[in-house]
Design an enzyme around this catalytic site. Structure first.
Site, PDB file in Angstrom:
ATOM      1  N   LYS A 191       0.842  -1.204   0.000  1.00  0.00           N
ATOM      2  CA  LYS A 191       0.000   0.000   0.000  1.00  0.00           C
ATOM      3  C   LYS A 191       0.869   1.243   0.000  1.00  0.00           C
ATOM      4  O   LYS A 191       1.678   1.468   0.895  1.00  0.00           O
ATOM      5  CB  LYS A 191      -0.912   0.047   1.230  1.00  0.00           C
ATOM      6  N   GLU A 266       9.194  -0.136  11.196  1.00  0.00           N
ATOM      7  CA  GLU A 266      10.259   0.868  11.183  1.00  0.00           C
ATOM      8  C   GLU A 266       9.539   2.188  11.420  1.00  0.00           C
ATOM      9  O   GLU A 266       8.759   2.626  10.579  1.00  0.00           O
ATOM     10  CB  GLU A 266      11.009   0.818   9.851  1.00  0.00           C
ATOM     11  N   CYS A 300      13.067   9.492   8.856  1.00  0.00           N
ATOM     12  CA  CYS A 300      12.808   8.930  10.194  1.00  0.00           C
ATOM     13  C   CYS A 300      14.067   8.917  11.042  1.00  0.00           C
ATOM     14  O   CYS A 300      14.011   9.064  12.252  1.00  0.00           O
ATOM     15  CB  CYS A 300      12.212   7.535  10.070  1.00  0.00           C
ATOM     16  N   GLU A 401       9.203  14.060  17.698  1.00  0.00           N
ATOM     17  CA  GLU A 401       9.657  14.059  16.306  1.00  0.00           C
ATOM     18  C   GLU A 401       8.874  15.128  15.532  1.00  0.00           C
ATOM     19  O   GLU A 401       7.648  15.132  15.538  1.00  0.00           O
ATOM     20  CB  GLU A 401       9.385  12.678  15.699  1.00  0.00           C
TER      21      GLU A 401
HETATM   22  P1  ADP Z   1       1.859  10.151   8.591  1.00  0.00           P
HETATM   23  O1  ADP Z   1       1.075  10.437   9.836  1.00  0.00           O
HETATM   24  O2  ADP Z   1       3.094  10.915   8.482  1.00  0.00           O
HETATM   25  O3  ADP Z   1       1.056  10.182   7.317  1.00  0.00           O
HETATM   26  P2  ADP Z   1       1.645   7.345   9.055  1.00  0.00           P
HETATM   27  O4  ADP Z   1       2.512   6.537   9.905  1.00  0.00           O
HETATM   28  O5  ADP Z   1       0.263   7.596   9.556  1.00  0.00           O
HETATM   29  O6  ADP Z   1       2.398   8.681   8.772  1.00  0.00           O
HETATM   30  O7  ADP Z   1       1.543   6.707   7.604  1.00  0.00           O
HETATM   31  C1  ADP Z   1       2.443   5.778   7.069  1.00  0.00           C
HETATM   32  C2  ADP Z   1       1.664   4.765   6.267  1.00  0.00           C
HETATM   33  O8  ADP Z   1       0.746   4.123   7.147  1.00  0.00           O
HETATM   34  C3  ADP Z   1       0.814   5.336   5.138  1.00  0.00           C
HETATM   35  O9  ADP Z   1       0.803   4.423   4.054  1.00  0.00           O
HETATM   36  C4  ADP Z   1      -0.550   5.433   5.764  1.00  0.00           C
HETATM   37  O10 ADP Z   1      -1.609   5.368   4.825  1.00  0.00           O
HETATM   38  C5  ADP Z   1      -0.559   4.179   6.631  1.00  0.00           C
HETATM   39  N1  ADP Z   1      -1.507   4.245   7.752  1.00  0.00           N
HETATM   40  C6  ADP Z   1      -1.949   5.326   8.430  1.00  0.00           C
HETATM   41  N2  ADP Z   1      -2.831   4.981   9.384  1.00  0.00           N
HETATM   42  C7  ADP Z   1      -2.971   3.643   9.318  1.00  0.00           C
HETATM   43  C8  ADP Z   1      -3.738   2.674  10.047  1.00  0.00           C
HETATM   44  N3  ADP Z   1      -4.554   3.032  11.038  1.00  0.00           N
HETATM   45  N4  ADP Z   1      -3.601   1.378   9.704  1.00  0.00           N
HETATM   46  C9  ADP Z   1      -2.759   0.991   8.722  1.00  0.00           C
HETATM   47  N5  ADP Z   1      -2.026   1.855   7.998  1.00  0.00           N
HETATM   48  C10 ADP Z   1      -2.118   3.162   8.282  1.00  0.00           C
END
Ligand code: ADP
Length: 501
Positions: A191, A266, A300, A401
């Protein structure tokens, strides 16, 4: 031209056909709900393209495709030399399309084109080639116990791997996840981050052209809370590999627990960079600038907490400020001399601004930046590189962060204090140490709680070297030989040779 593709012209004049569909079973398809997400150019806030966004039904389809492919003789029983060839071919196609892919990456993400082309594209190409080399070297083991028994261990793939990547390095992160998963015989549903899906969807074309059987590699775009959550909680997914924030990583871990998926995480960091009095000051300034300002600070493992020994503190701050004013050219990411493009999205832009406000209100000293950077058109998510000094350990800007071109600098007196304060964090991703004293360098490297330590540099990264964190910066390792561990089971087979006695 079907609704699944759109003809685009990038800001640098590059024309190409952008896939808009989810890539499942080697075909681009619409999402079942018809929902789309519009990708925004962070440099001028214009719309680039709307692409289909997966919901749970689409995730089901992608997982089913990956499961079928996992069991298919075409993939499961393929000669490992042929598996290696597929990966090499994929890497070669990415390399042949590197200018186009770098253009898409820069348009969608905002990172300078020079960086996309010189760093991100070689990174995905090298990582996939590196793991292509492993495809025919996944060796088991025979373990001697007694003549009555033969025991051997085979390394087998885990199955269907869900991979969730962030928006800061879309292509690189795809490479880190696809390489080890595929060379060990898994199948993948990856994804993309909803902010930056375009380069990942384009890769779908190359997956097909390389000749991977349908369903081995599937790419979906979609919101984290919908598509990401559906993937992380899916009962027919065997593994989740996630890169992103620590908060989301914890959510993913909980969802993975539903069917006890194997996980690799990570996550975030607030990595320290320690400069001792005896350091080579020019080197320390050069690397600490790169360590936090590179990629708009959206790294990161960025060394975002700089601790400088008191004897050179003032000199260091002055030199760092100079380096920022001459080295951090902010502007159009398609211009050759740009060092820093816009933050990836309005949400990130506002997040960084809120930390600037926090730093001011908590009483830290703003030495540079601290405001949006206005580019020529007055649009876009640009931030002036920001330096705060006189920062104390309890301040939010020292502990959390920020994920932007934002650094905090503080001074220390002794080695013991430096190590204690470097470790005073819930994170443990990277750390850097600057000193000309070889003994001290190695001693401090051992004492710092981090997955990676750089001596006299910051953020060196190489597909051959393990990458990952301790504490709340993650679980498991990517890259290097260590990366293979995350994608194989060791199956023990016991043969009884003793019944005749
Ligand atoms: P940011 O907050 O900087 O967008 P995230 O850690 O939320 O960083 O996002 C990293 C990845 O995780 C993206 O592909 C995002 O779509 C996905 N993501 C965000 N929330 C969820 C969730 N609840 N479950 C699974 N994947 C998620």
């Amino acid at each position: 031209m079907s609704d699944l593709f759109v003809e685009l012209t990038a800001p640098n004049g590059q024309k190409y056909t952008q896939p808009r569909g989810l890539f499942i079973n080697n075909e681009f398809v619409k999402s079942k709900s018809g929902e789309t997400i519009t990708s925004i150019n962070p440099s001028d806030e214009s719309e680039i393209a709307s692409v289909y966004a997966a919901g749970p039904e689409d995730v089901d389809l992608a997982v089913a495709a990956a499961r079928k492919a996992f069991k298919s003789p075409e993939w499961r029983d393929i000669d490992t030399n042929a598996r290696a060839e597929l990966l090499y071919k994929f890497a070669q196609l990415i390399d042949e399309n590197k200018e186009l892919l770098a253009t898409i990456e820069t348009w969608d993400n905002g990172k300078p084109y020079s960086v996309s082309l010189a760093d991100d594209l070689p990174d995905i190409v090298n990582t996939i080639k590196y793991y292509a080399g492993y495809a025919n070297k996944i060796h088991g083991q025979v373990i001697d116990t007694s003549p009555l028994k033969l025991a051997y261990v085979v390394r087998e793939p885990l199955g269907v791997c869900g991979q969730i990547i962030p928006w800061n390095y879309p292509l690189s992160m795809a490479g880190w996840k696809l390489g080890p998963a595929l060379c060990t015989g898994n199948t993948v549903v990856l994804k993309a981050a909803e902010q930056t899906p375009l380069s990942i969807l384009y890769l779908g074309n190359l997956v097909k052209e390389a000749g991977f059987p349908p369903g081995v590699i599937n790419f979906i775009n979609g919101e984290g809370r919908k598509a990401g959550a559906a993937l992380a909680s899916h009962p027919d997914v065997d593994k989740i590999a996630f890169t992103g924030s620590t908060a989301t990583g914890k959510e993913v871990m909980k969802m993975a627990a539903l069917n006890m998926k194997n996980i690799t995480l990570e996550t975030g960091g607030k990595s320290p960079l320690v400069v001792f009095d005896d350091a080579d000051l020019d080197q320390a300034v050069k690397w600490s600038h790169l360590g936090i300002m590179y990629n708009q600070g959206q790294v990161c493992s960025a060394t975002s907490r700089v601790l400088v020994q008191e004897g050179i503190y003032d000199k260091f701050v002055a030199a760092f400020k100079d380096q920022v004013s001459t080295g951090s050219v902010v502007g159009d990411p398609f211009k050759d001399d740009t060092y820093q493009g816009p933050q990836v999205s309005k949400a990130q832009f506002e997040r960084v601004l809120s930390y600037i406000e926090s730093g001011k209100s908590e009483g830290a000293t703003l030495v540079a930046g601290g405001e949006p950077h206005k580019n020529a058109g007055g649009k876009g998510f640009f931030i002036s590189p920001t330096i705060f000094t006189n920062v104390t350990d309890s301040m939010k800007i020292y502990r959390e962060e920020v994920f932007g071109p934002f650094v905090v600098i503080s001074s220390f007196k002794t080695e013991e204090e430096a190590v204690r304060r470097a470790n005073d964090t819930t994170y443990g991703l990277g750390a850097a140490v600057f000193t000309e004293n070889i003994t001290k360098a190695h001693r401090v490297a051992r004492d710092i709680e981090a997955g990676m330590v750089w001596i006299n540099s910051s953020n060196d990264c190489d597909s051959r070297i393990p990458f990952g964190g301790v504490k709340q910066s993650g679980i498991g390792r990517e890259l290097g030989e260590a990366g293979l561990e995350a994608y194989t089971n060791r199956k023990a087979i016991h043969v009884n040779l003793g019944n005749r006695l």
